[in-house]
Design a protein around this motif. Structure first.
Motif, PDB file in Angstrom:
ATOM      1  N   ASN A 117       0.802  -1.222   0.000  1.00 19.87           N
ATOM      2  CA  ASN A 117       0.000   0.000   0.000  1.00 19.87           C
ATOM      3  C   ASN A 117       0.833   1.269   0.000  1.00 19.87           C
ATOM      4  O   ASN A 117       0.286   2.368   0.151  1.00 19.87           O
ATOM      5  CB  ASN A 117      -0.951  -0.012   1.200  1.00 19.87           C
ATOM      6  CG  ASN A 117      -1.976  -1.125   1.080  1.00 19.87           C
ATOM      7  OD1 ASN A 117      -2.792  -1.130   0.171  1.00 19.87           O
ATOM      8  ND2 ASN A 117      -1.917  -2.093   1.982  1.00 19.87           N
ATOM      9  N   TRP A 118       2.141   1.127  -0.165  1.00 18.66           N
ATOM     10  CA  TRP A 118       2.968   2.323  -0.235  1.00 18.66           C
ATOM     11  C   TRP A 118       2.680   3.122  -1.505  1.00 18.66           C
ATOM     12  O   TRP A 118       3.026   4.291  -1.622  1.00 18.66           O
ATOM     13  CB  TRP A 118       4.446   1.952  -0.154  1.00 18.66           C
ATOM     14  CG  TRP A 118       5.271   3.120   0.258  1.00 18.66           C
ATOM     15  CD1 TRP A 118       6.106   3.864  -0.538  1.00 18.66           C
ATOM     16  CD2 TRP A 118       5.316   3.729   1.552  1.00 18.66           C
ATOM     17  NE1 TRP A 118       6.665   4.882   0.187  1.00 18.66           N
ATOM     18  CE2 TRP A 118       6.198   4.821   1.475  1.00 18.66           C
ATOM     19  CE3 TRP A 118       4.699   3.444   2.775  1.00 18.66           C
ATOM     20  CZ2 TRP A 118       6.475   5.642   2.567  1.00 18.66           C
ATOM     21  CZ3 TRP A 118       4.963   4.250   3.853  1.00 18.66           C
ATOM     22  CH2 TRP A 118       5.854   5.335   3.750  1.00 18.66           C
ATOM     23  N   LEU A 120      -0.169   4.195  -2.310  1.00 19.98           N
ATOM     24  CA  LEU A 120      -1.194   5.212  -2.057  1.00 19.98           C
ATOM     25  C   LEU A 120      -0.578   6.583  -1.787  1.00 19.98           C
ATOM     26  O   LEU A 120      -0.923   7.548  -2.476  1.00 19.98           O
ATOM     27  CB  LEU A 120      -2.118   4.778  -0.911  1.00 19.98           C
ATOM     28  CG  LEU A 120      -3.396   5.611  -0.744  1.00 19.98           C
ATOM     29  CD1 LEU A 120      -4.499   4.786  -0.117  1.00 19.98           C
ATOM     30  CD2 LEU A 120      -3.176   6.879   0.087  1.00 19.98           C
ATOM     31  N   TRP A 138      -2.314   9.858   5.120  1.00 20.44           N
ATOM     32  CA  TRP A 138      -1.727   8.824   5.967  1.00 20.44           C
ATOM     33  C   TRP A 138      -2.799   7.996   6.671  1.00 20.44           C
ATOM     34  O   TRP A 138      -2.606   6.794   6.908  1.00 20.44           O
ATOM     35  CB  TRP A 138      -0.769   9.445   6.979  1.00 20.44           C
ATOM     36  CG  TRP A 138       0.450  10.019   6.318  1.00 20.44           C
ATOM     37  CD1 TRP A 138       0.828  11.324   6.276  1.00 20.44           C
ATOM     38  CD2 TRP A 138       1.443   9.294   5.572  1.00 20.44           C
ATOM     39  NE1 TRP A 138       1.984  11.481   5.546  1.00 20.44           N
ATOM     40  CE2 TRP A 138       2.394  10.253   5.101  1.00 20.44           C
ATOM     41  CE3 TRP A 138       1.620   7.955   5.249  1.00 20.44           C
ATOM     42  CZ2 TRP A 138       3.490   9.882   4.343  1.00 20.44           C
ATOM     43  CZ3 TRP A 138       2.721   7.594   4.477  1.00 20.44           C
ATOM     44  CH2 TRP A 138       3.635   8.549   4.036  1.00 20.44           C
ATOM     45  N   SER A 141      -3.936   5.590   4.107  1.00 21.25           N
ATOM     46  CA  SER A 141      -2.881   4.583   3.921  1.00 21.25           C
ATOM     47  C   SER A 141      -2.962   3.519   5.012  1.00 21.25           C
ATOM     48  O   SER A 141      -2.786   2.323   4.741  1.00 21.25           O
ATOM     49  CB  SER A 141      -1.499   5.254   3.941  1.00 21.25           C
ATOM     50  OG  SER A 141      -1.356   6.162   2.865  1.00 21.25           O
TER      51      SER A 141
END
Length: 264
Positions: A117-118, A120, A138, A141
């Motif tokens: 998911n980095w 995003l 964040w 995320s």
């Protein structure tokens, strides 16, 4: 007031770059996983015929393929702004160690959540490079991190018996008989972050109806009908998360091009 949607050219450019980059990084992560887990895969019925585990592809060949994938991914990142480039590059070493925790911790799904998911925050920073401290970014995320634990635990339920014999650890084994109640908490966290991010960024009503509401109903359906004792059903529910992604994306697209009078 919410921001105006991007023009079609900009939308297509950014969407293409993100889809290509995320596909390459995901594929590279799968290649690494198959290289590092080849000894774990061989005794598991569902994975014993994977190319590296079965010997169809050598480790050297897989490594060359991996380097090509990473190289093209880095090239794609050079097409975006510096902030997004640095953020995206952080995902490369994270993805490199996806397989590492499987033999030492019961939470490999959590590491997978961080790695997968980095993209995003990277995608967010492609269009808003000044938003490095954005709370909605964040928070969302973290929500997708919870979603990964949700669906990958369902995926891991397919192999619980084989994983015990192979010495593979997972949240599916850790949660045991409480897997569905615990996953409901992770699902609720994801839905909650969708709602929060939408509220903070003034998303219009279609986002909440289609994206947030549709996501909630889909997760309720998944857990309500899931039979963790039937591997085929676990696989079906895991695969259905692709449809869930389309639902959330559909809500976002509807929100981008909806009239202001429907603003939430």
């Amino acid at each position: 007031m919410r921001a105006h949607p991007p023009d079609l050219t900009t939308f297509v450019q950014y969407t293409t770059a993100f889809l290509l980059g995320s596909t390459l990084l995901h594929s590279a992560a799968c290649t690494i996983n198959d290289i590092c887990d080849r000894d774990f895969d061989r005794p598991v019925e569902r994975t014993k015929n994977r190319p590296i585990a079965s010997g169809t592809v050598t480790v050297f060949q897989a490594t060359v393929f991996l380097l090509v994938q990473v190289g093209v991914f880095v090239w794609v990142l050079t097409l975006v702004n510096r902030t997004a480039f640095l953020c995206g590059m952080f995902g490369v070493p994270v993805a490199r160690f996806i397989p590492a925790p499987e033999g030492v911790t019961n939470w490999p799904q959590a590491w997978l959540g961080l790695a997968m998911n980095w993209g995003l925050p990277t995608a967010w920073l492609m269009t808003r490079p000044e938003d490095t401290r954005s709370v909605p970014m964040w928070t969302l995320s973290f929500g997708t991190f919870c979603w990964t634990i949700f669906y990958d635990t369902i995926y891991a339920c397919q192999d619980r018996k084989d994983d015990v014999e192979a010495g593979v650890k997972s949240t599916a084994l850790l949660f045991g008989a409480y897997v569905k109640p615990i996953l409901s908490l992770f699902g609720a966290a994801f839905v909650g972050t969708l709602a929060y991010a939408g509220t903070e960024t003034s998303m219009p009503l279609p986002y909440f109806v289609i994206g947030v509401g549709g996501c909630a109903l889909h997760m309720i359906w998944q857990l309500g009908t899931l039979d963790v004792g039937i591997p085929q059903d676990c696989e079906r529910k895991y695969n259905s998360n692709g449809d869930l992604g389309y639902i959330v994306a559909g809500g976002m697209l509807a929100a981008m091009y909806t009239p202001d009078l429907l603003q939430f």
